[in-house]
Design a protein around this motif. Structure first.
Motif, PDB file in Angstrom:
ATOM      1  N   ASP A  13       0.829  -1.209   0.000  1.00  0.00           N
ATOM      2  CA  ASP A  13       0.000   0.000   0.000  1.00  0.00           C
ATOM      3  C   ASP A  13       0.862   1.256   0.000  1.00  0.00           C
ATOM      4  OD1 ASP A  13      -2.248  -1.598   0.080  1.00  0.00           O
ATOM      5  OD2 ASP A  13      -2.262  -1.692   2.289  1.00  0.00           O
ATOM      6  N   ARG A  14       0.388   2.198  -0.772  1.00  0.00           N
ATOM      7  CA  ARG A  14       0.983   3.539  -0.847  1.00  0.00           C
ATOM      8  C   ARG A  14       2.508   3.494  -0.909  1.00  0.00           C
ATOM      9  NH1 ARG A  14      -3.535   6.075  -0.621  1.00  0.00           N
ATOM     10  NH2 ARG A  14      -5.088   5.854   1.008  1.00  0.00           N
ATOM     11  N   GLY A  36       6.520  -3.793  -9.622  1.00  0.00           N
ATOM     12  CA  GLY A  36       7.329  -3.049  -8.648  1.00  0.00           C
ATOM     13  C   GLY A  36       7.050  -3.471  -7.216  1.00  0.00           C
TER      14      GLY A  36
HETATM   15  N1  LIG Z   1      11.904   1.320  -4.129  1.00  0.00           N
HETATM   16  C1  LIG Z   1      11.341   0.784  -5.156  1.00  0.00           C
HETATM   17  N2  LIG Z   1      10.204   1.285  -5.650  1.00  0.00           N
HETATM   18  C2  LIG Z   1       9.623   0.698  -6.696  1.00  0.00           C
HETATM   19  C3  LIG Z   1      10.180  -0.442  -7.288  1.00  0.00           C
HETATM   20  N3  LIG Z   1       9.377  -0.840  -8.331  1.00  0.00           N
HETATM   21  C4  LIG Z   1       8.359   0.058  -8.378  1.00  0.00           C
HETATM   22  N4  LIG Z   1       8.492   0.995  -7.372  1.00  0.00           N
HETATM   23  C5  LIG Z   1       7.654   2.074  -7.083  1.00  0.00           C
HETATM   24  O1  LIG Z   1       6.457   1.614  -6.512  1.00  0.00           O
HETATM   25  C6  LIG Z   1       5.469   2.604  -6.706  1.00  0.00           C
HETATM   26  C7  LIG Z   1       4.141   2.008  -6.984  1.00  0.00           C
HETATM   27  O2  LIG Z   1       3.155   3.032  -6.867  1.00  0.00           O
HETATM   28  P1  LIG Z   1       1.706   2.873  -7.280  1.00  0.00           P
HETATM   29  O3  LIG Z   1       1.553   1.810  -8.368  1.00  0.00           O
HETATM   30  O4  LIG Z   1       1.190   4.228  -7.629  1.00  0.00           O
HETATM   31  O5  LIG Z   1       0.932   2.407  -6.033  1.00  0.00           O
HETATM   32  P2  LIG Z   1       1.064   2.745  -4.552  1.00  0.00           P
HETATM   33  O6  LIG Z   1       1.844   3.980  -4.309  1.00  0.00           O
HETATM   34  O7  LIG Z   1       1.619   1.559  -3.826  1.00  0.00           O
HETATM   35  O8  LIG Z   1      -0.411   2.968  -4.157  1.00  0.00           O
HETATM   36  P3  LIG Z   1      -1.481   1.873  -4.009  1.00  0.00           P
HETATM   37  O9  LIG Z   1      -1.059   0.666  -4.741  1.00  0.00           O
HETATM   38  O10 LIG Z   1      -2.679   2.497  -4.562  1.00  0.00           O
HETATM   39  O11 LIG Z   1      -1.508   1.653  -2.545  1.00  0.00           O
HETATM   40  C8  LIG Z   1       6.008   3.520  -7.784  1.00  0.00           C
HETATM   41  O12 LIG Z   1       6.361   4.736  -7.212  1.00  0.00           O
HETATM   42  C9  LIG Z   1       7.240   2.828  -8.299  1.00  0.00           C
HETATM   43  O13 LIG Z   1       8.262   3.730  -8.685  1.00  0.00           O
HETATM   44  C10 LIG Z   1      11.381  -0.968  -6.750  1.00  0.00           C
HETATM   45  O14 LIG Z   1      11.965  -1.960  -7.211  1.00  0.00           O
HETATM   46  N5  LIG Z   1      11.923  -0.323  -5.690  1.00  0.00           N
END
Ligand SMILES: Nc1nc2c(ncn2[C@@H]2O[C@H](COP(=O)(O)OP(=O)(O)OP(=O)(O)O)[C@@H](O)[C@H]2O)c(=O)[nH]1
Length: 476
Positions: free
Chosen positions: A334-335, A374
Protein backbone atom coordinates in the motif's frame (compact mmCIF):
# COMPACT_ATOMS: atom_id res chain seq x y z
CA UNK A 1 116.45 -89.17 -64.99
CA UNK A 2 117.40 -91.20 -61.96
CA UNK A 3 114.36 -89.86 -60.23
CA UNK A 4 112.08 -90.69 -63.13
CA UNK A 5 113.30 -94.22 -63.05
CA UNK A 6 112.86 -94.39 -59.35
CA UNK A 7 109.32 -93.09 -59.64
CA UNK A 8 108.48 -95.65 -62.25
CA UNK A 9 109.84 -98.37 -59.98
CA UNK A 10 107.87 -97.06 -56.99
CA UNK A 11 104.36 -96.31 -58.21
CA UNK A 12 102.78 -96.59 -54.69
CA UNK A 13 104.12 -93.88 -52.46
CA UNK A 14 101.85 -93.78 -49.40
CA UNK A 15 101.28 -90.26 -48.22
CA UNK A 16 99.63 -89.75 -44.80
CA UNK A 17 98.77 -86.12 -44.09
CA UNK A 18 97.94 -84.86 -40.60
CA UNK A 19 94.17 -85.60 -40.78
CA UNK A 20 93.07 -82.67 -38.74
CA UNK A 21 95.45 -79.75 -39.01
CA UNK A 22 93.66 -77.00 -40.89
CA UNK A 23 94.41 -74.75 -42.54
CA UNK A 24 97.71 -76.54 -43.14
CA UNK A 25 96.18 -79.86 -44.08
CA UNK A 26 93.01 -81.75 -43.28
CA UNK A 27 90.26 -83.91 -44.74
CA UNK A 28 86.97 -82.14 -45.32
CA UNK A 29 83.48 -83.59 -44.72
CA UNK A 30 83.52 -85.42 -48.03
CA UNK A 31 86.92 -86.94 -47.23
CA UNK A 32 88.85 -84.75 -49.73
CA UNK A 33 92.40 -83.78 -48.80
CA UNK A 34 92.63 -79.99 -48.49
CA UNK A 35 94.70 -77.13 -47.09
CA UNK A 36 98.00 -75.29 -47.82
CA UNK A 37 100.01 -78.48 -48.12
CA UNK A 38 97.33 -80.08 -50.31
CA UNK A 39 97.70 -77.17 -52.75
CA UNK A 40 101.50 -77.61 -52.72
CA UNK A 41 101.10 -81.35 -53.31
CA UNK A 42 98.76 -80.68 -56.25
CA UNK A 43 101.41 -78.49 -57.80
CA UNK A 44 104.22 -80.95 -57.27
CA UNK A 45 102.28 -83.92 -58.64
CA UNK A 46 101.17 -81.91 -61.63
CA UNK A 47 104.67 -80.65 -62.42
CA UNK A 48 106.31 -84.01 -61.95
CA UNK A 49 103.52 -86.09 -63.44
CA UNK A 50 103.33 -88.39 -60.44
CA UNK A 51 100.67 -89.30 -57.93
CA UNK A 52 100.69 -90.34 -54.28
CA UNK A 53 98.45 -92.77 -52.47
CA UNK A 54 96.88 -90.42 -49.97
CA UNK A 55 95.61 -92.17 -46.82
CA UNK A 56 93.43 -90.66 -44.11
CA UNK A 57 94.45 -91.86 -40.66
CA UNK A 58 92.70 -91.16 -37.37
CA UNK A 59 95.28 -88.71 -35.98
CA UNK A 60 98.91 -87.66 -36.07
CA UNK A 61 99.84 -90.29 -33.56
CA UNK A 62 98.61 -92.95 -36.01
CA UNK A 63 100.57 -91.32 -38.81
CA UNK A 64 103.77 -91.61 -36.77
CA UNK A 65 103.04 -95.19 -35.76
CA UNK A 66 102.29 -96.36 -39.27
CA UNK A 67 105.32 -94.57 -40.65
CA UNK A 68 107.50 -96.39 -38.15
CA UNK A 69 105.94 -99.62 -39.29
CA UNK A 70 106.87 -98.76 -42.88
CA UNK A 71 103.25 -98.47 -44.02
CA UNK A 72 103.51 -94.76 -44.65
CA UNK A 73 106.30 -93.23 -46.73
CA UNK A 74 105.67 -89.57 -46.76
CA UNK A 75 104.38 -86.57 -44.76
CA UNK A 76 103.24 -83.22 -46.05
CA UNK A 77 103.66 -80.75 -43.22
CA UNK A 78 105.87 -81.87 -40.38
CA UNK A 79 108.28 -80.18 -38.02
CA UNK A 80 111.76 -81.56 -38.05
CA UNK A 81 112.65 -83.03 -34.67
CA UNK A 82 115.58 -85.11 -33.60
CA UNK A 83 113.40 -88.21 -33.08
CA UNK A 84 111.88 -87.95 -36.47
CA UNK A 85 115.16 -87.40 -38.17
CA UNK A 86 116.06 -90.91 -37.15
CA UNK A 87 113.65 -92.34 -39.68
CA UNK A 88 112.65 -89.47 -41.94
CA UNK A 89 114.38 -87.03 -44.29
CA UNK A 90 113.05 -83.50 -44.47
CA UNK A 91 112.85 -80.87 -47.20
CA UNK A 92 113.57 -77.25 -46.42
CA UNK A 93 110.68 -75.60 -44.59
CA UNK A 94 108.02 -74.03 -46.77
CA UNK A 95 105.46 -73.01 -44.10
CA UNK A 96 106.32 -71.02 -41.00
CA UNK A 97 103.62 -70.65 -38.36
CA UNK A 98 104.05 -69.35 -34.82
CA UNK A 99 102.64 -71.46 -32.00
CA UNK A 100 100.66 -69.26 -29.61
CA UNK A 101 99.11 -69.48 -26.15
CA UNK A 102 95.31 -69.49 -26.27
CA UNK A 103 93.19 -68.93 -23.16
CA UNK A 104 89.64 -68.03 -22.23
CA UNK A 105 88.82 -64.31 -22.46
CA UNK A 106 88.22 -64.10 -18.71
CA UNK A 107 91.98 -64.57 -18.19
CA UNK A 108 93.24 -61.06 -18.79
CA UNK A 109 96.54 -59.64 -20.01
CA UNK A 110 99.50 -60.81 -22.10
CA UNK A 111 100.86 -64.23 -21.10
CA UNK A 112 104.28 -65.84 -21.50
CA UNK A 113 105.10 -69.52 -21.18
CA UNK A 114 106.60 -69.30 -17.66
CA UNK A 115 103.34 -67.75 -16.46
CA UNK A 116 101.52 -70.98 -17.33
CA UNK A 117 103.14 -72.82 -14.43
CA UNK A 118 100.44 -74.23 -12.15
CA UNK A 119 97.88 -74.08 -14.94
CA UNK A 120 96.46 -76.96 -16.98
CA UNK A 121 98.12 -76.61 -20.38
CA UNK A 122 97.04 -78.59 -23.44
CA UNK A 123 99.35 -79.72 -26.24
CA UNK A 124 98.61 -82.03 -29.18
CA UNK A 125 100.07 -85.46 -28.81
CA UNK A 126 103.24 -86.05 -30.82
CA UNK A 127 103.14 -82.57 -32.34
CA UNK A 128 106.46 -80.81 -32.27
CA UNK A 129 105.08 -78.29 -29.83
CA UNK A 130 104.69 -81.05 -27.21
CA UNK A 131 108.37 -81.75 -27.44
CA UNK A 132 109.29 -78.08 -27.44
CA UNK A 133 107.20 -77.32 -24.32
CA UNK A 134 108.41 -80.39 -22.44
CA UNK A 135 112.03 -79.55 -23.09
CA UNK A 136 111.87 -75.83 -22.45
CA UNK A 137 109.27 -75.64 -19.66
CA UNK A 138 109.52 -78.89 -17.73
CA UNK A 139 107.53 -77.41 -14.78
CA UNK A 140 104.33 -77.09 -16.80
CA UNK A 141 101.56 -79.57 -16.14
CA UNK A 142 100.67 -80.83 -19.64
CA UNK A 143 97.54 -82.49 -20.90
CA UNK A 144 97.87 -84.18 -24.29
CA UNK A 145 94.99 -84.42 -26.75
CA UNK A 146 94.75 -86.14 -30.16
CA UNK A 147 93.89 -82.96 -32.12
CA UNK A 148 93.71 -79.19 -31.82
CA UNK A 149 89.87 -79.08 -32.00
CA UNK A 150 89.57 -81.21 -28.84
CA UNK A 151 92.16 -79.05 -27.10
CA UNK A 152 90.39 -75.78 -27.95
CA UNK A 153 87.07 -77.17 -26.69
CA UNK A 154 88.69 -78.23 -23.39
CA UNK A 155 90.00 -74.69 -22.85
CA UNK A 156 86.71 -73.10 -23.96
CA UNK A 157 84.71 -75.30 -21.55
CA UNK A 158 87.12 -74.73 -18.66
CA UNK A 159 88.49 -78.30 -18.50
CA UNK A 160 91.93 -76.85 -19.26
CA UNK A 161 93.36 -73.33 -18.85
CA UNK A 162 95.49 -72.86 -21.99
CA UNK A 163 96.50 -74.53 -25.20
CA UNK A 164 99.75 -74.08 -27.10
CA UNK A 165 98.93 -74.43 -30.80
CA UNK A 166 99.40 -73.00 -34.27
CA UNK A 167 97.86 -69.62 -34.61
CA UNK A 168 96.29 -70.21 -38.03
CA UNK A 169 94.78 -73.57 -37.04
CA UNK A 170 93.45 -72.17 -33.78
CA UNK A 171 91.73 -69.27 -35.55
CA UNK A 172 90.29 -71.69 -38.12
CA UNK A 173 88.67 -73.84 -35.42
CA UNK A 174 87.64 -70.97 -33.18
CA UNK A 175 85.67 -69.50 -36.08
CA UNK A 176 84.32 -72.84 -37.25
CA UNK A 177 83.07 -73.88 -33.80
CA UNK A 178 82.06 -70.44 -32.56
CA UNK A 179 84.35 -70.71 -29.53
CA UNK A 180 84.16 -66.97 -29.07
CA UNK A 181 85.24 -67.04 -25.43
CA UNK A 182 88.82 -67.82 -26.50
CA UNK A 183 91.62 -65.39 -27.32
CA UNK A 184 95.32 -65.41 -28.17
CA UNK A 185 97.20 -64.34 -25.04
CA UNK A 186 100.82 -64.49 -26.24
CA UNK A 187 103.59 -66.19 -28.20
CA UNK A 188 104.93 -69.56 -27.16
CA UNK A 189 108.38 -68.83 -28.55
CA UNK A 190 108.07 -71.77 -30.90
CA UNK A 191 107.64 -71.44 -34.61
CA UNK A 192 106.47 -74.28 -36.71
CA UNK A 193 108.69 -74.81 -39.67
CA UNK A 194 106.76 -77.25 -41.71
CA UNK A 195 108.40 -79.40 -44.30
CA UNK A 196 107.74 -82.39 -46.48
CA UNK A 197 109.28 -85.54 -45.09
CA UNK A 198 110.07 -88.85 -46.74
CA UNK A 199 111.08 -92.16 -45.27
CA UNK A 200 114.82 -92.56 -44.91
CA UNK A 201 114.34 -95.75 -46.84
CA UNK A 202 113.48 -93.61 -49.88
CA UNK A 203 116.27 -91.01 -50.21
CA UNK A 204 115.25 -90.33 -53.82
CA UNK A 205 111.84 -89.26 -52.74
CA UNK A 206 113.05 -86.39 -50.59
CA UNK A 207 115.05 -84.85 -53.44
CA UNK A 208 112.09 -85.30 -55.77
CA UNK A 209 109.91 -83.45 -53.27
CA UNK A 210 112.48 -80.68 -52.77
CA UNK A 211 112.75 -80.22 -56.53
CA UNK A 212 108.98 -80.13 -56.82
CA UNK A 213 108.83 -77.49 -54.05
CA UNK A 214 111.57 -75.44 -55.67
CA UNK A 215 109.66 -75.42 -58.94
CA UNK A 216 106.82 -73.46 -57.32
CA UNK A 217 107.28 -69.77 -57.82
CA UNK A 218 107.23 -67.33 -54.85
CA UNK A 219 104.18 -65.71 -56.40
CA UNK A 220 102.32 -69.02 -56.44
CA UNK A 221 103.36 -69.76 -52.87
CA UNK A 222 102.03 -66.39 -51.65
CA UNK A 223 98.77 -67.02 -53.49
CA UNK A 224 98.38 -70.36 -51.72
CA UNK A 225 99.09 -68.87 -48.26
CA UNK A 226 96.67 -66.02 -48.91
CA UNK A 227 93.97 -68.50 -49.84
CA UNK A 228 94.22 -70.30 -46.50
CA UNK A 229 95.50 -67.87 -43.91
CA UNK A 230 93.42 -64.80 -43.31
CA UNK A 231 95.82 -61.94 -42.66
CA UNK A 232 93.12 -59.88 -41.05
CA UNK A 233 92.33 -60.25 -37.39
CA UNK A 234 89.26 -62.37 -36.91
CA UNK A 235 86.13 -60.24 -36.90
CA UNK A 236 85.03 -59.34 -33.44
CA UNK A 237 82.05 -61.35 -32.35
CA UNK A 238 80.36 -60.60 -29.04
CA UNK A 239 80.37 -63.50 -26.60
CA UNK A 240 77.12 -65.14 -25.59
CA UNK A 241 77.46 -63.66 -22.08
CA UNK A 242 77.94 -60.20 -23.57
CA UNK A 243 74.87 -60.63 -25.79
CA UNK A 244 72.78 -61.79 -22.80
CA UNK A 245 74.09 -58.86 -20.75
CA UNK A 246 73.35 -56.37 -23.52
CA UNK A 247 69.86 -57.77 -24.08
CA UNK A 248 69.20 -57.63 -20.32
CA UNK A 249 70.53 -54.08 -20.12
CA UNK A 250 68.51 -53.00 -23.13
CA UNK A 251 65.36 -54.63 -21.71
CA UNK A 252 65.94 -52.97 -18.34
CA UNK A 253 66.38 -49.58 -20.03
CA UNK A 254 63.29 -50.17 -22.13
CA UNK A 255 61.22 -51.16 -19.09
CA UNK A 256 62.55 -48.14 -17.16
CA UNK A 257 61.68 -45.85 -20.10
CA UNK A 258 58.18 -47.34 -20.37
CA UNK A 259 57.62 -46.99 -16.61
CA UNK A 260 58.85 -43.41 -16.68
CA UNK A 261 56.69 -42.62 -19.67
CA UNK A 262 53.68 -44.22 -17.97
CA UNK A 263 54.30 -42.15 -14.86
CA UNK A 264 54.55 -38.97 -16.90
CA UNK A 265 51.38 -39.85 -18.78
CA UNK A 266 49.56 -40.71 -15.55
CA UNK A 267 50.62 -37.38 -14.08
CA UNK A 268 49.54 -35.53 -17.19
CA UNK A 269 46.19 -37.35 -17.22
CA UNK A 270 45.67 -36.61 -13.49
CA UNK A 271 46.56 -32.95 -14.07
CA UNK A 272 44.23 -32.72 -17.07
CA UNK A 273 41.46 -34.53 -15.13
CA UNK A 274 41.83 -32.03 -12.27
CA UNK A 275 41.69 -29.16 -14.75
CA UNK A 276 38.57 -30.61 -16.38
CA UNK A 277 36.94 -31.24 -13.00
CA UNK A 278 37.65 -27.65 -11.96
CA UNK A 279 36.28 -26.44 -15.27
CA UNK A 280 33.17 -28.59 -14.81
CA UNK A 281 32.64 -27.23 -11.30
CA UNK A 282 33.15 -23.66 -12.56
CA UNK A 283 30.76 -24.29 -15.45
CA UNK A 284 28.22 -25.85 -13.09
CA UNK A 285 28.44 -22.82 -10.84
CA UNK A 286 28.13 -20.47 -13.80
CA UNK A 287 25.13 -22.37 -15.13
CA UNK A 288 23.49 -22.36 -11.71
CA UNK A 289 24.16 -18.64 -11.44
CA UNK A 290 22.78 -18.00 -14.93
CA UNK A 291 19.74 -20.12 -14.11
CA UNK A 292 19.27 -18.25 -10.88
CA UNK A 293 19.58 -14.90 -12.66
CA UNK A 294 17.16 -16.07 -15.31
CA UNK A 295 14.59 -17.27 -12.80
CA UNK A 296 14.83 -15.01 -9.76
CA UNK A 297 14.05 -11.43 -9.04
CA UNK A 298 17.30 -9.63 -8.35
CA UNK A 299 16.09 -7.37 -5.56
CA UNK A 300 14.15 -9.83 -3.42
CA UNK A 301 15.43 -13.23 -4.50
CA UNK A 302 11.91 -14.62 -5.08
CA UNK A 303 10.90 -16.02 -8.48
CA UNK A 304 10.73 -13.48 -11.26
CA UNK A 305 7.65 -12.92 -13.30
CA UNK A 306 8.47 -15.29 -16.17
CA UNK A 307 9.59 -18.15 -13.96
CA UNK A 308 6.73 -17.75 -11.55
CA UNK A 309 4.25 -17.82 -14.41
CA UNK A 310 5.77 -21.06 -15.78
CA UNK A 311 5.58 -22.72 -12.36
CA UNK A 312 2.09 -21.40 -11.70
CA UNK A 313 0.87 -22.73 -15.04
CA UNK A 314 2.31 -26.14 -14.20
CA UNK A 315 0.54 -26.13 -10.86
CA UNK A 316 -2.68 -24.94 -12.54
CA UNK A 317 -2.67 -27.83 -15.10
CA UNK A 318 -1.83 -30.36 -12.37
CA UNK A 319 -4.81 -29.09 -10.39
CA UNK A 320 -7.10 -29.49 -13.42
CA UNK A 321 -5.90 -33.08 -13.92
CA UNK A 322 -6.20 -34.19 -10.31
CA UNK A 323 -9.09 -31.99 -9.33
CA UNK A 324 -7.37 -30.72 -6.23
CA UNK A 325 -7.90 -27.50 -4.37
CA UNK A 326 -5.67 -24.64 -5.49
CA UNK A 327 -5.75 -20.96 -4.53
CA UNK A 328 -3.83 -17.99 -5.83
CA UNK A 329 -3.32 -14.53 -4.38
CA UNK A 330 -2.04 -11.14 -5.44
CA UNK A 331 -0.32 -9.00 -2.79
CA UNK A 332 0.23 -5.29 -3.37
CA UNK A 333 2.14 -2.95 -1.03
CA UNK A 334 0.00 0.00 0.00
CA UNK A 335 0.98 3.54 -0.85
CA UNK A 336 4.40 2.51 -1.86
CA UNK A 337 4.84 5.54 -4.07
CA UNK A 338 4.45 7.76 -1.02
CA UNK A 339 6.96 5.66 0.93
CA UNK A 340 9.45 5.97 -1.90
CA UNK A 341 8.85 9.66 -2.20
CA UNK A 342 9.19 10.27 1.55
CA UNK A 343 12.18 8.08 2.42
CA UNK A 344 13.82 7.54 -0.92
CA UNK A 345 14.17 4.60 -3.28
CA UNK A 346 16.82 2.81 -1.18
CA UNK A 347 14.49 2.61 1.81
CA UNK A 348 11.75 1.47 -0.57
CA UNK A 349 14.05 -1.40 -1.67
CA UNK A 350 14.79 -2.36 1.92
CA UNK A 351 11.08 -2.43 2.68
CA UNK A 352 10.48 -4.71 -0.33
CA UNK A 353 13.19 -7.10 0.89
CA UNK A 354 11.86 -7.01 4.45
CA UNK A 355 8.34 -7.81 3.23
CA UNK A 356 9.65 -10.66 1.13
CA UNK A 357 11.25 -12.16 4.25
CA UNK A 358 7.88 -11.97 6.02
CA UNK A 359 6.10 -13.60 3.05
CA UNK A 360 8.60 -16.39 2.98
CA UNK A 361 8.26 -16.95 6.71
CA UNK A 362 4.47 -17.02 6.67
CA UNK A 363 4.04 -19.14 3.55
CA UNK A 364 4.73 -22.88 3.30
CA UNK A 365 7.57 -24.48 1.38
CA UNK A 366 5.18 -25.63 -1.36
CA UNK A 367 3.71 -22.18 -1.92
CA UNK A 368 5.14 -20.46 -4.96
CA UNK A 369 5.95 -16.80 -4.43
CA UNK A 370 6.86 -14.39 -7.23
CA UNK A 371 7.29 -10.69 -7.86
CA UNK A 372 5.44 -9.57 -10.97
CA UNK A 373 5.67 -5.80 -10.69
CA UNK A 374 7.33 -3.05 -8.65
CA UNK A 375 5.44 -3.60 -5.37
CA UNK A 376 3.22 -6.39 -6.58
CA UNK A 377 3.64 -10.04 -5.54
CA UNK A 378 1.74 -13.20 -6.43
CA UNK A 379 1.55 -16.53 -4.67
CA UNK A 380 0.28 -19.97 -5.66
CA UNK A 381 -1.13 -21.91 -2.74
CA UNK A 382 -1.38 -25.58 -3.74
CA UNK A 383 -3.67 -27.93 -1.83
CA UNK A 384 -5.34 -24.92 -0.22
CA UNK A 385 -9.07 -24.32 -0.10
CA UNK A 386 -10.75 -20.97 0.36
CA UNK A 387 -10.77 -21.04 4.15
CA UNK A 388 -7.20 -22.11 4.50
CA UNK A 389 -6.09 -19.55 1.94
CA UNK A 390 -7.90 -16.80 3.77
CA UNK A 391 -6.34 -17.81 7.07
CA UNK A 392 -2.81 -17.94 5.65
CA UNK A 393 -3.12 -14.61 3.84
CA UNK A 394 -4.68 -12.90 6.85
CA UNK A 395 -1.86 -14.12 9.04
CA UNK A 396 0.57 -12.71 6.44
CA UNK A 397 -1.23 -9.36 6.35
CA UNK A 398 -1.07 -9.07 10.14
CA UNK A 399 2.62 -9.96 10.16
CA UNK A 400 3.26 -7.08 7.71
CA UNK A 401 1.15 -4.72 9.74
CA UNK A 402 3.13 -5.52 12.87
CA UNK A 403 6.49 -5.25 11.17
CA UNK A 404 8.56 -2.07 11.10
CA UNK A 405 11.69 -1.29 9.14
CA UNK A 406 14.35 0.58 11.14
CA UNK A 407 15.76 3.62 9.37
CA UNK A 408 17.97 6.48 10.49
CA UNK A 409 16.07 8.43 13.10
CA UNK A 410 12.97 6.27 13.19
CA UNK A 411 11.09 3.47 11.51
CA UNK A 412 8.95 2.76 8.50
CA UNK A 413 5.79 0.73 8.56
CA UNK A 414 3.94 -0.88 5.69
CA UNK A 415 0.76 -2.69 4.88
CA UNK A 416 -0.46 -4.88 2.04
CA UNK A 417 -3.73 -5.33 0.20
CA UNK A 418 -4.38 -8.96 -0.82
CA UNK A 419 -6.88 -10.35 -3.27
CA UNK A 420 -7.27 -14.11 -3.67
CA UNK A 421 -9.40 -16.70 -5.34
CA UNK A 422 -9.79 -20.43 -5.35
CA UNK A 423 -9.60 -22.29 -8.64
CA UNK A 424 -13.12 -23.66 -9.00
CA UNK A 425 -14.83 -25.32 -11.93
CA UNK A 426 -15.52 -21.97 -13.63
CA UNK A 427 -11.81 -21.16 -13.80
CA UNK A 428 -10.49 -22.73 -17.00
CA UNK A 429 -7.37 -20.63 -17.61
CA UNK A 430 -4.49 -19.01 -15.78
CA UNK A 431 -5.65 -15.70 -17.17
CA UNK A 432 -9.00 -16.13 -15.46
CA UNK A 433 -7.61 -16.91 -12.04
CA UNK A 434 -5.18 -14.00 -12.25
CA UNK A 435 -8.00 -11.70 -13.29
CA UNK A 436 -9.94 -12.81 -10.27
CA UNK A 437 -7.03 -12.19 -7.88
CA UNK A 438 -6.44 -8.80 -9.43
CA UNK A 439 -10.05 -7.77 -9.04
CA UNK A 440 -10.12 -8.93 -5.44
CA UNK A 441 -6.88 -7.06 -4.68
CA UNK A 442 -8.29 -3.98 -6.35
CA UNK A 443 -11.37 -4.36 -4.17
CA UNK A 444 -9.13 -4.51 -1.09
CA UNK A 445 -7.54 -1.22 -2.11
CA UNK A 446 -10.98 0.27 -2.67
CA UNK A 447 -12.14 -0.83 0.76
CA UNK A 448 -9.32 1.19 2.37
CA UNK A 449 -6.24 -1.11 1.92
CA UNK A 450 -4.53 -3.37 4.49
CA UNK A 451 -7.02 -6.20 4.06
CA UNK A 452 -7.61 -9.59 2.43
CA UNK A 453 -10.48 -9.95 -0.08
CA UNK A 454 -11.87 -13.22 -1.44
CA UNK A 455 -12.94 -12.88 -5.07
CA UNK A 456 -16.03 -15.05 -4.53
CA UNK A 457 -17.46 -12.50 -2.12
CA UNK A 458 -17.27 -9.64 -4.63
CA UNK A 459 -17.84 -11.64 -7.80
CA UNK A 460 -21.41 -10.77 -8.36
CA UNK A 461 -21.10 -7.16 -7.35
CA UNK A 462 -18.46 -5.65 -9.75
CA UNK A 463 -17.59 -5.84 -13.40
CA UNK A 464 -13.86 -6.14 -14.26
CA UNK A 465 -11.92 -2.86 -14.06
CA UNK A 466 -10.70 -1.67 -17.43
CA UNK A 467 -7.39 -0.23 -16.19
CA UNK A 468 -6.22 -3.66 -14.82
CA UNK A 469 -6.59 -5.45 -18.11
CA UNK A 470 -3.17 -4.27 -19.26
CA UNK A 471 -1.46 -5.91 -16.25
CA UNK A 472 -3.13 -9.18 -17.03
CA UNK A 473 -2.10 -9.01 -20.68
CA UNK A 474 1.51 -8.61 -19.69
CA UNK A 475 1.33 -11.83 -17.70
CA UNK A 476 0.18 -13.98 -20.61
N1 LIG B 1 11.90 1.32 -4.13
C1 LIG B 1 11.34 0.78 -5.16
N2 LIG B 1 10.20 1.29 -5.65
C2 LIG B 1 9.62 0.70 -6.70
C3 LIG B 1 10.18 -0.44 -7.29
N3 LIG B 1 9.38 -0.84 -8.33
C4 LIG B 1 8.36 0.06 -8.38
N4 LIG B 1 8.49 1.00 -7.37
C5 LIG B 1 7.65 2.07 -7.08
O1 LIG B 1 6.46 1.61 -6.51
C6 LIG B 1 5.47 2.60 -6.71
C7 LIG B 1 4.14 2.01 -6.98
O2 LIG B 1 3.16 3.03 -6.87
P1 LIG B 1 1.71 2.87 -7.28
O3 LIG B 1 1.55 1.81 -8.37
O4 LIG B 1 1.19 4.23 -7.63
O5 LIG B 1 0.93 2.41 -6.03
P2 LIG B 1 1.06 2.75 -4.55
O6 LIG B 1 1.84 3.98 -4.31
O7 LIG B 1 1.62 1.56 -3.83
O8 LIG B 1 -0.41 2.97 -4.16
P3 LIG B 1 -1.48 1.87 -4.01
O9 LIG B 1 -1.06 0.67 -4.74
O10 LIG B 1 -2.68 2.50 -4.56
O11 LIG B 1 -1.51 1.65 -2.54
C8 LIG B 1 6.01 3.52 -7.78
O12 LIG B 1 6.36 4.74 -7.21
C9 LIG B 1 7.24 2.83 -8.30
O13 LIG B 1 8.26 3.73 -8.68
C10 LIG B 1 11.38 -0.97 -6.75
O14 LIG B 1 11.96 -1.96 -7.21
N5 LIG B 1 11.92 -0.32 -5.69
Amino acid sequence: MVEQKWLAANPHIVFAPAPNYPPVEFFDESGAYRGITADFVDHITETLGIRFDVVQLANWDQVIKQTRQGKVHMWGAAAQTRDRQAYMNFTRPYIRLPAVIIVRREIKGELTMPQLVGKRVVVIENYATQRYVQENYPDLQLITVPDIETGLRMVSFGIADAIVATNASAIYYIEKNGLTNLRVAGESGYEWQLRFAASRAMPELISILQKGLDSISEEKKREIYRRWISLEAPAWKPSRELIVLMVALFSALLIAAILLWNRLLRRRVAHKTRELEDELVARGELERELRRLATTDELTGVKNRRHWLALAKGEFSRNLRYDGSLSMAMIDVDRFKRLNDTYGHAVGDRVLRGLTDIFRRELRVNDILGRIGGEEFVVVLPETNEEMAHAVLERLRIAVEQWHCKIDGGEVRASVSIGFSMVDEQVTSMEEILRRCDLAMYEAKGQGRNRVVNYRIIADRRPPAADRVSVLRSLR
